[in-house]
Each structure stands twice: as C-alpha cells, then as structure tokens.
Scaffold this motif. Structure first.
Motif, PDB file in Angstrom:
ATOM      1  N   LYS A  79     -15.070   6.505  -8.026  1.00 52.56           N
ATOM      2  CA  LYS A  79     -15.519   7.375  -6.836  1.00 52.56           C
ATOM      3  C   LYS A  79     -16.121   6.313  -5.677  1.00 52.56           C
ATOM      4  O   LYS A  79     -15.687   6.474  -4.471  1.00 52.56           O
ATOM      5  CB  LYS A  79     -16.134   8.415  -7.331  1.00 52.56           C
ATOM      6  N   SER A  80     -17.043   5.733  -6.050  1.00 53.76           N
ATOM      7  CA  SER A  80     -17.752   4.732  -5.235  1.00 53.76           C
ATOM      8  C   SER A  80     -16.922   3.746  -4.532  1.00 53.76           C
ATOM      9  O   SER A  80     -16.986   3.655  -3.164  1.00 53.76           O
ATOM     10  CB  SER A  80     -18.939   4.002  -6.350  1.00 53.76           C
ATOM     11  N   MET A  81     -15.925   3.194  -5.348  1.00 54.24           N
ATOM     12  CA  MET A  81     -15.029   2.063  -4.557  1.00 54.24           C
ATOM     13  C   MET A  81     -14.260   2.739  -3.749  1.00 54.24           C
ATOM     14  O   MET A  81     -13.811   2.129  -2.596  1.00 54.24           O
ATOM     15  CB  MET A  81     -14.295   1.509  -5.765  1.00 54.24           C
ATOM     16  N   ARG A  82     -13.804   4.050  -3.872  1.00 48.59           N
ATOM     17  CA  ARG A  82     -12.827   4.786  -2.940  1.00 48.59           C
ATOM     18  C   ARG A  82     -13.809   4.756  -1.732  1.00 48.59           C
ATOM     19  O   ARG A  82     -13.326   4.894  -0.497  1.00 48.59           O
ATOM     20  CB  ARG A  82     -12.473   6.008  -3.608  1.00 48.59           C
ATOM     21  N   THR A  83     -14.824   5.384  -1.840  1.00 47.78           N
ATOM     22  CA  THR A  83     -15.724   5.740  -0.874  1.00 47.78           C
ATOM     23  C   THR A  83     -16.034   4.423   0.044  1.00 47.78           C
ATOM     24  O   THR A  83     -16.017   4.294   1.509  1.00 47.78           O
ATOM     25  CB  THR A  83     -17.013   6.320  -1.161  1.00 47.78           C
ATOM     26  N   LYS A  84     -16.442   3.231  -0.546  1.00 54.24           N
ATOM     27  CA  LYS A  84     -16.489   2.058   0.088  1.00 54.24           C
ATOM     28  C   LYS A  84     -15.113   1.407   0.680  1.00 54.24           C
ATOM     29  O   LYS A  84     -15.252   0.524   1.491  1.00 54.24           O
ATOM     30  CB  LYS A  84     -17.025   1.037  -0.945  1.00 54.24           C
ATOM     31  N   GLY A  85     -14.062   2.105   0.454  1.00 56.71           N
ATOM     32  CA  GLY A  85     -12.592   1.623   1.084  1.00 56.71           C
ATOM     33  C   GLY A  85     -11.979   0.308   0.224  1.00 56.71           C
ATOM     34  O   GLY A  85     -11.096  -0.173   0.700  1.00 56.71           O
ATOM     35  N   TRP A  86     -12.270   0.209  -1.177  1.00 61.27           N
ATOM     36  CA  TRP A  86     -11.851  -0.840  -1.839  1.00 61.27           C
ATOM     37  C   TRP A  86     -10.356  -0.452  -2.488  1.00 61.27           C
ATOM     38  O   TRP A  86      -9.471  -1.208  -2.829  1.00 61.27           O
ATOM     39  CB  TRP A  86     -12.441  -1.374  -2.825  1.00 61.27           C
ATOM     40  N   ILE A  87     -10.409   0.702  -2.986  1.00 59.80           N
ATOM     41  CA  ILE A  87      -9.251   1.378  -3.848  1.00 59.80           C
ATOM     42  C   ILE A  87      -8.754   2.896  -3.253  1.00 59.80           C
ATOM     43  O   ILE A  87      -9.442   3.140  -2.667  1.00 59.80           O
ATOM     44  CB  ILE A  87      -9.709   1.389  -5.287  1.00 59.80           C
ATOM     45  N   ILE A  88      -7.414   2.976  -3.478  1.00 59.18           N
ATOM     46  CA  ILE A  88      -7.036   4.512  -3.327  1.00 59.18           C
ATOM     47  C   ILE A  88      -6.457   4.880  -4.637  1.00 59.18           C
ATOM     48  O   ILE A  88      -6.154   4.226  -5.606  1.00 59.18           O
ATOM     49  CB  ILE A  88      -5.897   4.494  -2.265  1.00 59.18           C
ATOM     50  N   LEU A  89      -6.358   6.221  -4.692  1.00 58.38           N
ATOM     51  CA  LEU A  89      -5.684   6.759  -5.896  1.00 58.38           C
ATOM     52  C   LEU A  89      -4.295   7.318  -5.479  1.00 58.38           C
ATOM     53  O   LEU A  89      -4.392   8.403  -4.917  1.00 58.38           O
ATOM     54  CB  LEU A  89      -6.268   7.960  -6.602  1.00 58.38           C
ATOM     55  N   ALA A  90      -3.211   6.891  -5.919  1.00 61.26           N
ATOM     56  CA  ALA A  90      -1.832   7.256  -5.517  1.00 61.26           C
ATOM     57  C   ALA A  90      -1.569   8.065  -6.554  1.00 61.26           C
ATOM     58  O   ALA A  90      -1.545   8.145  -7.541  1.00 61.26           O
ATOM     59  CB  ALA A  90      -1.008   5.994  -5.413  1.00 61.26           C
ATOM     60  N   ASP A  91      -0.661   8.994  -6.027  1.00 60.59           N
ATOM     61  CA  ASP A  91       0.291  10.033  -6.761  1.00 60.59           C
ATOM     62  C   ASP A  91       1.253   9.374  -7.692  1.00 60.59           C
ATOM     63  O   ASP A  91       1.726   8.325  -7.325  1.00 60.59           O
ATOM     64  CB  ASP A  91       0.749  10.969  -6.044  1.00 60.59           C
TER      65      ASP A  91
END
Length: 103
Positions: free
Chosen positions: A57-69
């Motif tokens: 969740k933190s890494m998504r907020t920081k812009g490093w990862i996305i969660l793809a369908d």
C-alpha cells in the motif's frame, strides 16, 4: 556517479523491506513472470502478510508499483509503474556512464 544520480526522477524513498519487495517485483518483470499480491504475502522472508500488505500500500502511494487486474478479479498482479521503470532505465544509464568514466 553521484552527479548522474542527482538527475534521476524523484520518487519517494523506500524503507529496506520495500526495497527488497521492489527488487523482487523488478526481477519478476524482467523475467516476464507473474507476481501477485498473494505470492508476495506468502513469502516468509518479508514477514507477516499484514506487514507485506501495508508495504505494498505504501509503495503504491509513493508511485513505485501498481496492482494490475488479472483474469480473476480477486487476484491482483504487482507491477512497476512507468515512473519506476524510467527510474531504473536512467539508473542503469548513469551506472554505465560512471563505469566508462572510471576507465
């Protein structure tokens, strides 16, 4: 090298566990392997599933990862963002430039 590193795109810093997770996500991307949230949460070396979930969740907020369908709407694949890919491309270029300059 230090001068080249200053020119890299600015993404928020990661903690040591996030860096380890990022390395695994990047490696999976290079190998074109699928890596789901569940896969990461099952890795004991990253700690408790709740810890991994919080870091993702933190890494998504920081812009490093996305969660793809995926085909299964309950399953999300972890991937690097375009900004993270750009960061790694520029880091690689900076390291090549630095090593050429050292010879």
């Amino acid at each position: 090298l230090a001068e080249a590193l200053r020119g890299l795109p600015a993404l928020p810093a990661l903690d040591p566990l996030e860096e380890r997770i990022l390395a695994l996500v990047a490696r999976a991307g290079q190998e074109q392997a699928r890596l789901s949230v569940r896969d990461l949460m099952a890795k004991e070396e990253f700690g408790a599933p709740a810890t991994v979930h919080n870091r993702l969740k933190s890494m998504r907020t920081k812009g490093w990862i996305i969660l793809a369908d995926t085909e299964d709407s309950r399953r999300k694949q972890v991937e690097l963002t375009q900004a993270a890919l750009s960061y790694f491309d520029q880091l690689s270029g900076a390291m090549l430039t630095a090593t050429r300059g050292a010879h």
